[in-house]
Design a protein around this motif. Structure first.
Motif, mmCIF file in Angstrom:
data_model
loop_
_atom_site.group_PDB
_atom_site.id
_atom_site.type_symbol
_atom_site.label_atom_id
_atom_site.label_comp_id
_atom_site.label_asym_id
_atom_site.label_seq_id
_atom_site.Cartn_x
_atom_site.Cartn_y
_atom_site.Cartn_z
ATOM 1 N N ARG A 391 -8.191 -8.893 -4.299
ATOM 2 C CA ARG A 391 -7.480 -8.065 -3.339
ATOM 3 C C ARG A 391 -6.026 -8.546 -3.166
ATOM 4 N NH1 ARG A 391 -8.822 -4.207 0.541
ATOM 5 N NH2 ARG A 391 -10.910 -4.023 -0.234
ATOM 6 N N THR A 392 -5.874 -9.853 -3.121
ATOM 7 C CA THR A 392 -4.525 -10.395 -2.980
ATOM 8 C C THR A 392 -3.642 -9.888 -4.103
ATOM 9 O OG1 THR A 392 -5.740 -12.374 -2.469
ATOM 10 C CG2 THR A 392 -3.348 -12.511 -2.336
ATOM 11 N N SER A 395 -2.635 -6.382 -3.463
ATOM 12 C CA SER A 395 -1.631 -6.178 -2.421
ATOM 13 C C SER A 395 -0.269 -6.712 -2.847
ATOM 14 C CB SER A 395 -2.070 -6.824 -1.116
ATOM 15 O OG SER A 395 -2.284 -8.190 -1.329
ATOM 16 N N TRP A 403 4.455 -1.060 -0.774
ATOM 17 C CA TRP A 403 3.112 -0.885 -0.197
ATOM 18 C C TRP A 403 2.659 0.562 -0.248
ATOM 19 C CZ3 TRP A 403 0.211 -5.005 1.663
ATOM 20 C CH2 TRP A 403 0.891 -6.230 1.673
ATOM 21 N N TYR A 406 -1.013 1.759 0.454
ATOM 22 C CA TYR A 406 -1.653 1.876 1.766
ATOM 23 C C TYR A 406 -1.475 3.246 2.389
ATOM 24 C CZ TYR A 406 -3.233 -2.833 2.119
ATOM 25 O OH TYR A 406 -3.901 -3.977 1.921
ATOM 26 N N GLN A 450 1.395 -5.739 7.637
ATOM 27 C CA GLN A 450 0.481 -5.488 6.534
ATOM 28 C C GLN A 450 -0.392 -6.705 6.251
ATOM 29 O OE1 GLN A 450 3.494 -4.066 3.960
ATOM 30 N NE2 GLN A 450 2.772 -1.949 4.075
ATOM 31 N N HIS A 451 0.243 -7.847 6.412
ATOM 32 C CA HIS A 451 -0.522 -9.065 6.210
ATOM 33 C C HIS A 451 -1.651 -9.138 7.245
ATOM 34 C CE1 HIS A 451 -1.324 -13.087 4.895
ATOM 35 N NE2 HIS A 451 -1.239 -13.541 6.130
ATOM 36 N N TYR A 453 -3.021 -6.700 8.792
ATOM 37 C CA TYR A 453 -4.000 -5.670 8.465
ATOM 38 C C TYR A 453 -4.956 -6.182 7.401
ATOM 39 C CZ TYR A 453 -5.940 -1.226 6.960
ATOM 40 O OH TYR A 453 -6.781 -0.211 6.638
ATOM 41 N N TRP A 454 -4.340 -6.819 6.423
ATOM 42 C CA TRP A 454 -5.160 -7.326 5.328
ATOM 43 C C TRP A 454 -6.139 -8.393 5.824
ATOM 44 C CZ3 TRP A 454 -5.165 -12.327 3.119
ATOM 45 C CH2 TRP A 454 -5.937 -12.418 1.952
ATOM 46 N N SER A 457 -9.014 -6.646 7.643
ATOM 47 C CA SER A 457 -9.964 -5.971 6.760
ATOM 48 C C SER A 457 -10.802 -7.010 6.015
ATOM 49 C CB SER A 457 -9.235 -5.050 5.782
ATOM 50 O OG SER A 457 -8.326 -5.821 5.048
ATOM 51 N N GLN A 458 -10.181 -8.151 5.781
ATOM 52 C CA GLN A 458 -10.871 -9.250 5.138
ATOM 53 C C GLN A 458 -12.051 -9.702 5.998
ATOM 54 O OE1 GLN A 458 -9.601 -9.791 2.327
ATOM 55 N NE2 GLN A 458 -11.017 -11.403 1.713
#
Lengths: 461, 571
Positions: A391-392, A395, A403, A406, A450-451, A453-454, A457-458
């Motif tokens: 995922r990293t 992104s 981005w 997204y 965004q970070h 958010y990530w 979700s993680q």
């Protein structure tokens, strides 16, 4: 955008607005005028660049020598170093005399000012209800200002000649003192009006007062002392109110110079950031700003030309002044605006960004391998996969592309996502208005969000 | 301690105080040169100073009330009167007045009484009262300062204010030493000392920390080292001055054959010209190599880059063009200067000249040297000025030698219509200490002998630059902390410091030379802080002018044997 064959030539003839390939310089210019006529200034800058380039090339067929000079000169730097490493030298001693100066000047000025004011009040009285008949004027004047008794004065106070039949006594109409004809001065009625009333416009021939004032001899006799005081006042008024056209033009010129300074700094920042492979600014940003700077350069050029074109006597100081201003403007444009680094080519930037991504991916790959090895070593493999790493990578890829990945999730009602979208909107607005400082901060916010958010979700997973 | 910087800071401050808007700068003859040494006209244009006017020459009556006027003048009587008249009927909107030195209060009062239209905004003293040449070299532009071996009054006054200006602009309150036995040096030291005490409110700087010795002002006399001003020079700045003459950073090249119009007069400023500032003190060999490399790569590049095909090429070209133009202009200028120097060197056989000069200046070998001088001065290729220089050096060196051949040499020079009268003049000009120490061939000085011996063992690096000026030796002594009280006493009763001073300002009455500037520069590169100044900066030609005026009115004491050559008319 690019066809694969001879793409190196076509690079140079891409329309910066619609990105269509125009093969030739002429057709590009044509295309520009046809399709993007609203971007007039850009066309102009474009043309100017070509014009200058053509001129220089025709005159001189050597190029890019400055780099050679730089490189050959640089080694010398070490061989004859500057004298002692310069400490921050302060300005030398300064002694201020203004306090003493004003202490002497101001009381004097005040005295003059009250005296002048008195004179002006008298002048005002003399001019109001001024009769037309010369005989009556004299009465009117004597009524307002007491005249000194002529018998007491034997000699003219300013030239010290005695009075007799042919050298008769005259009186200053304002202070009433005596003088001879030769020592008398005259102030026209018109001037007198402009002294008592600074906003007074010199009378037009058809104005109502003109009938009274038309008589050629109609002026006020006064002594040199009074004249000097009144003239001084008039000059001070003039110098405060008079703003010749050159003054206004010059103010505009300086304002543009001042306004363009941050743009120049910003432009260099954008270019370096592009070369560093950052995605905060886009190529279009650089192009737009370059266009704006070019536009300012044109206005500067135009204004300084206008200043040069102001009417003035040949060989006068004014002419010299206009020439100097023009010279300074040309130099400013040459040194600060024509030397801007060129916009990097899109391919080049892509390559740089691609390289960054690959490096980034390699790093992640390496980390993962190390982690994998560690897991294997401790026999923990199989417990958990590494969804995070993949995922990293994803992104990171999208981050370079603003981005965009997204955007698909916009219809979720997560407040974070909403926030992200709002900020994206802001960035677009800022970009349209060319507020590049703002873009940088907004981009920063965006990536933080965004970070976040990530991370969230993680956790959910 | 950088004198160029000091002047620039003052000028920038003046302009800053006047604020934004169109400005005119009103100056006098001297301040015009002072400013031009620190800033170029284009620099000033960028600072919105668009017009320049001299207060002391024909001025137009045009009124430009929308201009701000910066007045920067010396506080002389004439200037104050002119400024008073200007203020009575002001031509410009506002006035920012700066005096380059101390101005009496009564003059301020007189000016204040003239400012009836209230247009004066600032009245200040800013002590930019000297010409900065290099970062550690200044001049006062006084071509000749002595008469009958004592001060010309006007020159003395100017020198005192010049030195006061240097001290105040660098915020230094020094202790003062002067050359013992030199009347002019003692007078000057006394005057500077008195002024500092009188203006103690100005000189109230923070005293140095405990144990740190105060800065030193060292006042010297050219008459103690006449040789340095006569030798052929081999560093760039010194050579240009010797062969082409630098005046206020300008070199007149109009006599050079085939020079393009725009290079008839060139500006050589260490401040504005990178190439020059890097090569000020390079010797001629080095600089010839540098410029040759530069031109070679220039030509190579020109061939390579003849074709401009893509737009990128074009753009690159346009963008680097202004820079290129500037750079090529500089190189062009130096190319012309250097080729002219090199032409003169070969035409005048200066290498051969220099070898003999250096030999005479550094080594005593009378008969061989006399033979060489005799031979050279009759040859056509040696210019008459150079022949005179050789004889001057010989005559000073061997003045008291038993077989002194000066008369014979002068007869030879007379046959060529040379200025023979300069030789007796020079012998009158040089000081007693120059006679006793510099040219003594009989008395043996133990210290000097050992030093020469060591030098001899090391071998001479460069035949043409082996001579060491008196100043360099002296400064090295001081910096090593040796006592110089005997020869260079303090003007007042100072408690002598054990430690050597860290900051030194040297002033030479009768003019400094670029060779001495080079010596100071070398010491500064080792970390010392030294500034050199002089009434002017001499080359051999201007030095001879100085010698003639200085000895005018002085009786002939030392050169009676040369009586036949005392007058200029018999040349």
């Amino acid at each position: 955008m690019f066809s694969d064959d001879n793409s190196d030539i076509m690079e140079g003839f891409i329309c910066p607005i619609c990105k269509s390939d125009q093969k030739k310089l002429e057709s590009l210019l044509q295309h520009f005028e046809d399709k993007h006529s609203e971007e007039k200034d850009l066309v102009q800058t474009f043309r100017d660049v070509f014009k200058i380039a053509k001129k220089k090339i025709l005159n001189l067929d050597e190029s890019q020598l400055s780099k050679t000079f730089d490189s050959t000169l640089k080694p010398n730097k070490s061989f004859n170093q500057l004298e002692f490493v310069e400490d921050n030298q302060d300005i030398g001693l300064v002694k201020d005399h203004i306090e003493y100066f004003t202490a002497i000047r101001n009381p004097r000025l005040e005295r003059f000012a009250t005296e002048t004011n008195k004179l002006i009040i008298r002048l005002n009285k003399l001019l109001t209800n001024r009769p037309q008949d010369p005989q009556q004027i004299k009465l009117h004047e004597q009524n307002l200002v007491p005249w000194i008794d002529g018998k007491l004065v034997k000699l003219c106070p300013s030239c010290a000649k005695s009075f007799f039949l042919t050298r008769r006594q005259h009186h200053c109409r304002i202070c009433g003192s005596v003088m001879c004809n030769e020592c008398s001065n005259f102030l026209s009625i018109d001037d007198s009006f402009s002294i008592i009333n600074p906003s007074y416009e010199k009378s037009k021939p058809n104005s109502s007062e003109e009938i009274i004032l038309k008589e050629p001899e109609d002026s006020i006799r006064l002594c040199s002392h009074c004249l000097h005081l009144l003239e001084n006042r008039k000059q001070m008024q003039d110098s405060r109110s008079v703003r010749p056209p050159i003054y206004n033009l010059y103010e505009k010129l300086e304002k543009i110079k001042k306004d363009v300074a941050p743009d120049l700094i910003m432009y260099e920042k954008i270019i370096t950031s592009l070369y560093d492979g950052n995605s905060v600014y886009t190529l279009a940003d650089a192009g737009a700003l370059r266009g704006k700077i070019g536009h300012s350069a044109e206005i500067l050029d135009d204004l300084s030309k206008k200043i040069l074109g102001q009417k003035c006597a040949k060989g006068s100081r004014e002419e010299a002044l206009q020439k100097s201003i023009r010279l300074a403007a040309i130099k400013f444009i040459k040194e600060n605006m024509l030397t801007l680094p060129p916009i990097p080519l899109e391919e080049e930037i892509k390559k740089i960004q691609q390289k960054r991504i690959t490096e980034f991916n390699q790093k992640i790959e390496r980390d993962r391998r190390l982690a994998q090895e560690a897991f294997e070593r401790y026999d923990l493999s199989g417990n958990a996969g590494f969804p995070a790493t993949s995922r990293t990578t994803g992104s990171a890829m999208t981050s370079v592309d603003n981005w965009s990945g997204y955007q698909q999730q916009t219809n979720t009602c997560d407040p974070l996502v909403e926030q992200i979208n709002i900020i994206k909107g802001y960035i677009k607005q800022a970009r349209d208005a060319m507020r590049f400082e703002e873009i940088a901060t907004l981009e920063q916010n965006l990536s933080e969000l965004q970070h976040e958010y990530w991370l969230r979700s993680q956790q959910k997973e | 301690m950088n004198v160029i910087k000091a002047i620039q800071l003052y000028i920038d401050k003046m302009i800053e105080e006047a604020g934004p808007g169109m400005k005119i700068l009103l100056m006098d003859r001297e301040t015009t040169s002072i400013i031009s040494m620190a800033h170029s006209q284009t620099d000033m244009l960028q600072k919105e100073v668009y017009l320049f006017e001299r207060i002391d020459s024909g001025r137009s009556n045009e009124r430009l009330k929308y201009l701000k006027c910066i007045v920067f003048i010396r506080p002389t009587r004439d200037n104050i009167i002119r400024l008073s008249n200007e203020l009575k009927s002001p031509k410009y909107g506002s006035y920012f007045i700066y005096f380059s030195n101390i101005i009496p209060r009564t003059e301020i009062k007189a000016l204040a009484e003239c400012d009836e239209s209230e247009s004066v905004r600032e009245v200040k003293e800013m002590y930019a009262d000297y010409l900065c040449i290099n970062s550690s070299l200044f001049s006062l532009n006084i071509p000749t300062c002595l008469h009958s071996l004592n001060w010309q009054q006007e020159a003395l006054e100017r020198t005192v204010s010049g030195i006061i200006g240097v001290l105040l602009s660098l915020k230094i309150r020094p202790t003062i030493r002067y050359k013992n036995g030199s009347q002019p040096a003692q007078n000057l030291a006394k005057r500077v000392f008195d002024t500092i005490n009188k203006e103690s409110s100005l000189f109230s700087f923070k005293p140095p920390e405990n144990g740190v010795p105060p800065p030193l002002l060292l006042i010297l006399d050219r008459r103690d080292d006449p040789i340095t001003a006569l030798l052929t020079q081999w560093t760039y700045q010194a050579m240009v001055h010797q062969l082409l003459t630098i005046k206020n950073n300008r070199v007149d090249l109009s006599n050079v054959v085939g020079v393009p119009n725009e290079l008839k007069e060139v500006v050589l400023s260490a401040e504005q010209d990178d190439f020059y500032s890097k090569n000020l003190f390079s010797n001629f060999g080095e600089i010839a190599v540098t410029i040759r490399d530069l031109i070679e790569s220039f030509q190579k590049r020109a061939k390579e880059q003849k074709k401009i095909e893509t737009i990128a090429d074009m753009k690159n070209f346009v963008e680097s063009y202004p820079q290129f133009k500037k750079m090529s202009g500089t190189v062009n200028k130096h190319l012309v200067v250097i080729s002219e120097l090199s032409m003169q060197i070969s035409k005048k056989s200066l290498l051969e000249m220099s070898e003999l000069e250096q030999d005479m200046a550094c080594r005593a070998d009378h008969s061989a040297q006399l033979q060489r001088v005799k031979k050279l001065i009759t040859e056509e290729r040696i210019s008459i000025e150079d022949a005179l220089r050789l004889i001057l050096i010989y005559a000073m060196r061997y003045e008291r030698h038993a077989n002194c051949g000066t008369v014979g040499l002068l007869n030879a020079l007379k046959a060529r219509n040379g200025r023979t009268h300069l030789v007796p003049k020079m012998l009158e000009y040089i000081s007693q200490s120059a006679r006793n120490e510099l040219f003594n061939t009989t008395k043996i000085d133990a210290v000097k002998l050992t030093r020469n011996l060591i030098k001899g063992l090391k071998g001479v690096e460069n035949v043409y630059t082996q001579h060491v000026c008196v100043l360099k030796d002296l400064l090295e002594e001081i910096l090593k902390g040796r006592s110089i009280d005997q020869q260079y006493p303090f003007i007042s009763s100072e408690v002598p410091y054990r430690r050597p001073p860290t900051e030194i300002i040297v002033f030479i009455i009768g003019g400094a030379t670029y060779e001495e500037a080079f010596a100071v520069h070398q010491l500064n590169q080792m970390g010392y802080r030294i500034i050199l100044g002089g009434t002017t900066i001499h080359n051999s030609e201007s030095f001879l002018e100085e010698v003639i005026t200085a000895t005018n009115g002085a009786p002939f004491k030392h050169s009676r044997s040369l009586q036949a050559f005392h007058n200029a008319s018999n040349a």
